[in-house]
Design a protein around this motif. Structure first.
Motif, PDB file in Angstrom:
ATOM      1  N   PHE A   1       0.843  -1.205   0.000  1.00 38.48           N
ATOM      2  CA  PHE A   1       0.000   0.000   0.000  1.00 38.48           C
ATOM      3  C   PHE A   1       0.874   1.249   0.000  1.00 38.48           C
ATOM      4  O   PHE A   1       0.595   2.220  -0.697  1.00 38.48           O
ATOM      5  N   GLU A   2       1.942   1.204   0.807  1.00 28.11           N
ATOM      6  CA  GLU A   2       2.796   2.385   0.903  1.00 28.11           C
ATOM      7  C   GLU A   2       3.497   2.668  -0.414  1.00 28.11           C
ATOM      8  O   GLU A   2       3.616   3.818  -0.823  1.00 28.11           O
ATOM      9  N   ILE A   3       3.961   1.609  -1.084  1.00 27.59           N
ATOM     10  CA  ILE A   3       4.623   1.794  -2.384  1.00 27.59           C
ATOM     11  C   ILE A   3       3.644   2.448  -3.346  1.00 27.59           C
ATOM     12  O   ILE A   3       3.940   3.428  -4.026  1.00 27.59           O
ATOM     13  N   MET A   4       2.420   1.888  -3.353  1.00 24.51           N
ATOM     14  CA  MET A   4       1.386   2.390  -4.248  1.00 24.51           C
ATOM     15  C   MET A   4       1.037   3.846  -3.915  1.00 24.51           C
ATOM     16  O   MET A   4       0.938   4.692  -4.800  1.00 24.51           O
ATOM     17  N   LEU A   5       0.898   4.141  -2.618  1.00 15.71           N
ATOM     18  CA  LEU A   5       0.484   5.480  -2.220  1.00 15.71           C
ATOM     19  C   LEU A   5       1.588   6.498  -2.473  1.00 15.71           C
ATOM     20  O   LEU A   5       1.320   7.615  -2.893  1.00 15.71           O
ATOM     21  N   MET A   6       2.842   6.066  -2.222  1.00 15.47           N
ATOM     22  CA  MET A   6       3.951   6.997  -2.435  1.00 15.47           C
ATOM     23  C   MET A   6       3.956   7.432  -3.895  1.00 15.47           C
ATOM     24  O   MET A   6       4.101   8.618  -4.202  1.00 15.47           O
ATOM     25  N   ALA A   7       3.789   6.465  -4.804  1.00 20.48           N
ATOM     26  CA  ALA A   7       3.732   6.812  -6.229  1.00 20.48           C
ATOM     27  C   ALA A   7       2.522   7.695  -6.507  1.00 20.48           C
ATOM     28  O   ALA A   7       2.596   8.641  -7.288  1.00 20.48           O
ATOM     29  N   SER A   8       1.406   7.405  -5.829  1.00 27.60           N
ATOM     30  CA  SER A   8       0.197   8.179  -6.114  1.00 27.60           C
ATOM     31  C   SER A   8       0.322   9.603  -5.573  1.00 27.60           C
ATOM     32  O   SER A   8      -0.157  10.540  -6.200  1.00 27.60           O
ATOM     33  N   TYR A   9       1.006   9.784  -4.430  1.00 25.49           N
ATOM     34  CA  TYR A   9       1.212  11.140  -3.916  1.00 25.49           C
ATOM     35  C   TYR A   9       1.942  11.978  -4.963  1.00 25.49           C
ATOM     36  O   TYR A   9       1.592  13.124  -5.240  1.00 25.49           O
ATOM     37  N   ALA A  10       2.994  11.361  -5.515  1.00 23.85           N
ATOM     38  CA  ALA A  10       3.801  12.109  -6.480  1.00 23.85           C
ATOM     39  C   ALA A  10       3.010  12.348  -7.766  1.00 23.85           C
ATOM     40  O   ALA A  10       3.095  13.413  -8.359  1.00 23.85           O
ATOM     41  N   LEU A  11       2.220  11.348  -8.190  1.00 24.75           N
ATOM     42  CA  LEU A  11       1.444  11.521  -9.422  1.00 24.75           C
ATOM     43  C   LEU A  11       0.394  12.610  -9.255  1.00 24.75           C
ATOM     44  O   LEU A  11       0.081  13.330 -10.188  1.00 24.75           O
ATOM     45  N   ILE A  12      -0.161  12.719  -8.053  1.00 30.17           N
ATOM     46  CA  ILE A  12      -1.218  13.697  -7.815  1.00 30.17           C
ATOM     47  C   ILE A  12      -0.701  15.117  -7.986  1.00 30.17           C
ATOM     48  O   ILE A  12      -1.394  15.973  -8.512  1.00 30.17           O
ATOM     49  N   VAL A  13       0.538  15.374  -7.583  1.00 31.17           N
ATOM     50  CA  VAL A  13       1.042  16.747  -7.688  1.00 31.17           C
ATOM     51  C   VAL A  13       1.848  16.959  -8.951  1.00 31.17           C
ATOM     52  O   VAL A  13       2.379  18.042  -9.165  1.00 31.17           O
ATOM     53  N   LEU A  14       1.938  15.939  -9.798  1.00 30.09           N
ATOM     54  CA  LEU A  14       2.694  16.069 -11.039  1.00 30.09           C
ATOM     55  C   LEU A  14       2.079  17.192 -11.874  1.00 30.09           C
ATOM     56  O   LEU A  14       0.892  17.190 -12.141  1.00 30.09           O
ATOM     57  N   GLY A  15       2.894  18.138 -12.253  1.00 27.36           N
ATOM     58  CA  GLY A  15       2.357  19.278 -13.004  1.00 27.36           C
ATOM     59  C   GLY A  15       2.170  20.480 -12.108  1.00 27.36           C
ATOM     60  O   GLY A  15       2.369  21.600 -12.531  1.00 27.36           O
ATOM     61  N   GLY A  16       1.792  20.218 -10.881  1.00 33.76           N
ATOM     62  CA  GLY A  16       1.798  21.287  -9.899  1.00 33.76           C
ATOM     63  C   GLY A  16       0.816  22.424 -10.129  1.00 33.76           C
ATOM     64  O   GLY A  16       1.122  23.573  -9.852  1.00 33.76           O
ATOM     65  N   GLY A  17      -0.377  22.146 -10.637  1.00 27.21           N
ATOM     66  CA  GLY A  17      -1.402  23.185 -10.755  1.00 27.21           C
ATOM     67  C   GLY A  17      -1.904  23.595  -9.378  1.00 27.21           C
ATOM     68  O   GLY A  17      -1.708  22.880  -8.389  1.00 27.21           O
ATOM     69  N   ARG A  18      -2.547  24.739  -9.311  1.00 23.68           N
ATOM     70  CA  ARG A  18      -2.990  25.220  -7.998  1.00 23.68           C
ATOM     71  C   ARG A  18      -4.046  24.307  -7.401  1.00 23.68           C
ATOM     72  O   ARG A  18      -4.018  23.989  -6.217  1.00 23.68           O
ATOM     73  N   ALA A  19      -5.013  23.886  -8.225  1.00 23.58           N
ATOM     74  CA  ALA A  19      -6.076  23.024  -7.707  1.00 23.58           C
ATOM     75  C   ALA A  19      -5.492  21.715  -7.203  1.00 23.58           C
ATOM     76  O   ALA A  19      -5.892  21.195  -6.155  1.00 23.58           O
ATOM     77  N   GLN A  20      -4.516  21.192  -7.950  1.00 23.65           N
ATOM     78  CA  GLN A  20      -3.894  19.935  -7.528  1.00 23.65           C
ATOM     79  C   GLN A  20      -3.203  20.095  -6.195  1.00 23.65           C
ATOM     80  O   GLN A  20      -3.350  19.271  -5.305  1.00 23.65           O
TER      81      GLN A  20
END
Lengths: 541, 134
Positions: free
Chosen positions: A138-157
């Protein structure tokens, strides 16, 4: 049966992550390497999955040769193989889609390695046979997902990512605490060993250790947070619509289903095992959570205006179905749950991918700003329609069979409240999807993206070759899954036949330490075509 | 000993939950860190006493090395392995969370939870796809 090749499900995505990191800067090579790795994982899933048979029901590998329950075991059974295979189809579709919709800057950064690490975590959660290892996965998956969520770095994200990270951190911490406490109470974290302890307690009539039920509820909290079950789903609709669509498709298909998978794997056999003394409370709250998840989420879907938000709410409502299937604790209901989960993963990913193309082209995802898409984007509209009727569950498509079977089992078990909630949600899903269809695809085109600039002859033309490949993969998979309902349902029935009492699993993992009952070689046949037709006539979709 | 540890765990959990209720994102982050410490301490407390009373005499449990101690007379190594793994993971995630806090402050210009809602702020683009179109 012992088979170390199942470690490939972890090794291949890891290799993909490392190779694409090394190739960083060369997008074309990254794409080719990524597709090769995903293809190889899919091939492994087919090859190893086809080895499963009544004689070899589970493939097991012991890490470092240490025997369970002390060593860590990874095991591939029918349920894991099915979900890994379907996750792989979705991943390939989302990967293709990302080639034409992801901005070059995001793709050049770390999209490719993170994508493969996410798949690594998902596959690992599906094959692990140990609770603490599940936490690590779960942690491996979530760590990747944390980074994917902010990829691009828009304000809403950025503003949503913090919420997502903090909530998941709390969930993970409760998970590790529960795992530690469980080890303190029963002295093992191996799935098979836990199932053995619970089934021993059931057969001898002894009570489970004090505190076991508390830990079950804590476990339910963790998996409900991951799987977006009421009342812990509030983070999901806020985050999914801020991400690029190929990433949100992946999240919709995989992340929440991993939580549901953990419930399906662990609750019938261990944490909510029916008939075990002192586990009644979990069995009472699960149906309530399932019913409220369905009703409240579908109500929110009706009131939302952003299409991606609506789809996220529908996704949550359908997680309610899956939990409902698990609460029935009947083998055929597990089969229906697995079958429905598979189709839900494919269809939801497909719809999210369609949204990506629509949003890029039309410039908006709000129902009041969309219109006439059926005329202006006929290809996407066709795919959206196919996936939509798959989601609603019109009989030849896969959504119907899972739902019909679920209702039949629900009526058989006499849980009328949840059956009516399911029917109500199914009808409202139809309304919600038709609302999207009527407002976004029919009518006059007034979307901002189609506005022709002053002096130009037409709006900007954009190319979505790869995106259409991705969407087609999900559409074809969804239709194929429905038309092949007889073999797929037979397989789901076979794969889930003893989730509530995993004799064969325990025997495969624990060997001689398993309870005396020997694995049965009985071949479970699926339903015949005639039975299928009977359900089709009885069901009222 | 176990009772003392349990009280510590309870206090740390209480403090972290109090910090979660704060509107300030830094305090929430601190709450998360304390939360994971409390969990780790809880697992240690659960793994049993390091002391053992054998026929009226209290002895220290031995290190769990194969061949050097008798079964039952050594400390259970598994909870410590669990905690070690978990500490490493929470260390990594903590680093990520702090980096995110900085990046998020640069973007959103606020450290307040209330400013994280996007519905009330239509000037924010809804998603990354529309950002690129603009």
């Amino acid at each position: 049966m012992h088979n170390d090749w199942i470690a490939l499900f972890v090794i291949l995505p890891l290799a993909g992550g490392i190779i694409t990191t090394a190739l960083c800067g060369n997008v074309v090579l990254q794409r080719i390497a990524g597709l090769l790795v995903l293809g190889a994982t899919g091939l492994t899933a087919v090859l190893l999955g086809s080895q499963l048979s009544p004689e070899v029901p589970v493939l097991v590998s012991f890490m470092g040769g240490w025997q369970p329950p002390y060593g860590i075991a990874i095991a591939l059974d029918g349920v894991s193989a099915t979900l890994i295979g379907i996750a792989n189809i979705v991943a390939i579709a989302a990967y293709f889609h990302s080639f034409s919709t992801l901005s070059p800057a995001m793709e050049r950064r770390w999209f490719h390695p993170l994508f493969h690490l996410l798949i690594l975590g998902v596959n690992f959660s599906f094959i692990t046979g140990d609770l603490f290892n599940l936490f690590v996965a779960f942690e491996i998956m979530l760590m990747a997902s944390y980074a994917l969520i902010v990829l691009g770095g828009g304000r809403a994200q950025m503003s949503q990512a913090y919420k997502y990270v903090v909530l998941n951190l709390v969930g993970s911490t409760v998970f590790v605490l529960t795992a530690g406490l469980l080890y303190g109470i029963v002295g093992t974290l191996n799935y098979a060993d836990l199932a053995r302890i619970v089934s021993d307690a059931k057969s001898t009539g002894a009570a489970l250790p004090t505190g076991f039920q508390t830990l079950s509820v804590m476990m339910l909290f963790v998996f409900a947070l991951k799987g977006a079950v009421f009342p812990l789903w509030f983070w999901l609709p806020d985050t999914y619509h801020t991400m690029p669509s190929s990433i949100s498709a992946l999240f919709a298909a995989l992340l929440s289903k991993v939580g549901v998978y953990a419930v399906l794997r662990l609750f019938p056999s261990v944490f909510a095992s029916p008939g075990a003394e002192g586990l009644t409370f979990v069995n009472q709250i699960l149906p309530i959570a399932a019913g409220l998840t369905m009703l409240i989420a579908i109500g929110c879907a009706l009131s939302a205006m952003n299409v991606r938000r609506i789809l996220a709410m529908v996704l949550i409502a359908h997680v309610g179905y899956l939990i409902f299937g698990i609460t029935l604790m009947r083998p055929m209901a597990f089969a229906a749950t697995l079958h429905y989960m598979g189709q839900e993963m494919i269809v939801m990913a497909g719809l999210m991918l369609c949204c990506g193309v629509i949003e890029k082209r039309a410039g908006s995802m709000r129902l009041d700003e969309l219109g006439g898409l059926a005329k202006s984007m006929p290809g996407v509209a066709t795919m959206f329609f196919v996936l939509m009727i798959g989601l609603i569950g019109v009989p030849p498509l896969a959504g119907f069979y899972g739902k019909a079977l679920l209702l039949r089992e629900g009526i058989g078990a006499g849980s009328w409240g949840l059956v009516s909630a399911t029917v109500f949600t199914a009808v409202l899903t139809l309304v919600v999807m038709l609302r999207i269809w009527v407002r976004a695809f029919w009518g006059e085109s007034n979307s901002p993206g189609f506005a022709v600039p002053e002096g130009a002859e037409a709006g900007p033309s954009l190319r979505y070759g790869f995106a259409m490949v991705g969407i087609s993969i999900t559409a074809v998979a969804s239709v194929g899954y429905g038309f092949a309902a007889e073999p797929t349902l037979a397989w789901a029935t076979y794969a889930t036949r003893e989730l509530d009492n995993p004799q064969e699993y325990m025997f495969a993992v624990l060997g001689d330490r398993a309870p005396a009952a020997q694995p049965t070689a009985a071949i479970h046949k699926g339903m015949t075509t005639h039975e299928m037709k009977t359900i089709a006539m009885e069901g009222d979709q | 000993m176990t009772v003392l540890l349990s009280i510590c765990v309870a206090v740390i959990f209480a403090v972290s939950v109090y910090l979660f209720t704060s509107r300030d994102l830094k305090s929430v982050a601190m709450g998360v860190f304390l939360f994971s410490h409390a969990a780790h301490l809880g697992i240690i407390a659960m793994s049993g006493q390091p002391l053992l009373t054998v026929s009226g005499e209290t002895i220290r449990k031995a290190a769990p090395i194969l061949g050097t101690s008798e079964a039952g007379l050594h400390v259970d190594p598994l909870p410590q392995a669990l905690i070690l793994t978990s500490i490493v993971i929470s260390f990594a995630v903590t680093g990520f969370l702090l980096a995110l806090l900085v990046a998020q402050h640069r973007r959103v210009q606020s450290m307040d939870v209330a400013d994280l809602r996007d519905e009330d702020r239509p000037e924010l683009p809804a998603s990354i796809e529309t950002v690129e179109m603009a």
